[in-house]
Design a protein around this motif. Sequence first.
Motif, PDB file in Angstrom:
ATOM      1  N   THR A 149      12.800  17.437  -6.061  1.00 28.35           N
ATOM      2  CA  THR A 149      13.473  18.316  -5.117  1.00 28.35           C
ATOM      3  C   THR A 149      14.990  18.166  -5.156  1.00 28.35           C
ATOM      4  OG1 THR A 149      13.253  16.722  -3.322  1.00 28.35           O
ATOM      5  CG2 THR A 149      11.523  18.381  -3.544  1.00 28.35           C
ATOM      6  N   SER A 150      15.506  17.214  -5.932  1.00 33.94           N
ATOM      7  CA  SER A 150      16.955  17.090  -6.056  1.00 33.94           C
ATOM      8  C   SER A 150      17.554  18.260  -6.826  1.00 33.94           C
ATOM      9  CB  SER A 150      17.322  15.782  -6.744  1.00 33.94           C
ATOM     10  OG  SER A 150      16.868  15.780  -8.078  1.00 33.94           O
ATOM     11  N   VAL A 173      22.571  18.399  -2.174  1.00 30.81           N
ATOM     12  CA  VAL A 173      21.185  18.688  -2.570  1.00 30.81           C
ATOM     13  C   VAL A 173      20.800  17.822  -3.766  1.00 30.81           C
ATOM     14  CG1 VAL A 173      19.659  20.451  -3.535  1.00 30.81           C
ATOM     15  CG2 VAL A 173      21.175  21.020  -1.632  1.00 30.81           C
ATOM     16  N   SER A 185      21.770  14.952  -4.414  1.00 31.13           N
ATOM     17  CA  SER A 185      21.685  13.534  -4.071  1.00 31.13           C
ATOM     18  C   SER A 185      20.298  13.131  -3.566  1.00 31.13           C
ATOM     19  CB  SER A 185      22.736  13.185  -3.017  1.00 31.13           C
ATOM     20  OG  SER A 185      22.446  13.824  -1.792  1.00 31.13           O
ATOM     21  N   ARG A 186      19.407  14.085  -3.418  1.00 29.87           N
ATOM     22  CA  ARG A 186      18.028  13.758  -3.015  1.00 29.87           C
ATOM     23  C   ARG A 186      17.309  13.020  -4.133  1.00 29.87           C
ATOM     24  NH1 ARG A 186      16.111  19.732  -1.216  1.00 29.87           N
ATOM     25  NH2 ARG A 186      17.676  20.128   0.366  1.00 29.87           N
ATOM     26  N   ASP A 187      16.134  12.501  -3.803  1.00 21.72           N
ATOM     27  CA  ASP A 187      15.325  11.815  -4.809  1.00 21.72           C
ATOM     28  C   ASP A 187      14.290  12.757  -5.387  1.00 21.72           C
ATOM     29  OD1 ASP A 187      16.579   9.388  -4.593  1.00 21.72           O
ATOM     30  OD2 ASP A 187      15.241   8.658  -3.022  1.00 21.72           O
TER      31      ASP A 187
END
Length: 140
Positions: free
Chosen positions: A105-106, A98, A100-102
Amino acid sequence: MPSDVHRVRVRRPLFSSLMSFPASCFVLTLLADIVYARSYNMTWETASVWLLTIGLLAAFVIVLVGLFQAFVQGLWPSMVSRIGYAIVLILSIFNAFVHSRDGYTSVVPTGLTLSVIAVMLLLAIELLERFATPRQELVA
């Protein structure tokens, strides 16, 4: 020394002592997530990812060795807490994906929620270890 005087030696299992490092990393990950959610400063998100990664690397080795040791040596009372730590490890792996998102929302809301759940499980495991296992032995 008189015979009615006893010394108390406090034992802390090596596994629990070693797990305090990754547990500290996971707690600091939660704190960094909270600060990021309030400030939107990407530095805190980066710090959170690093703390989570370091905690995962340490926990992976310690949990695998601890589970193997408990299974081979028949340490069944400690198996419950070691399985709990394995659950925290699996939850933290999902948390790393989770994180690792941009962007925003990471961390918010899923990463923050997973961090809170992991820390709550760590607290529950610590309470279980503290109250369910004997820590002192009387030495004459």
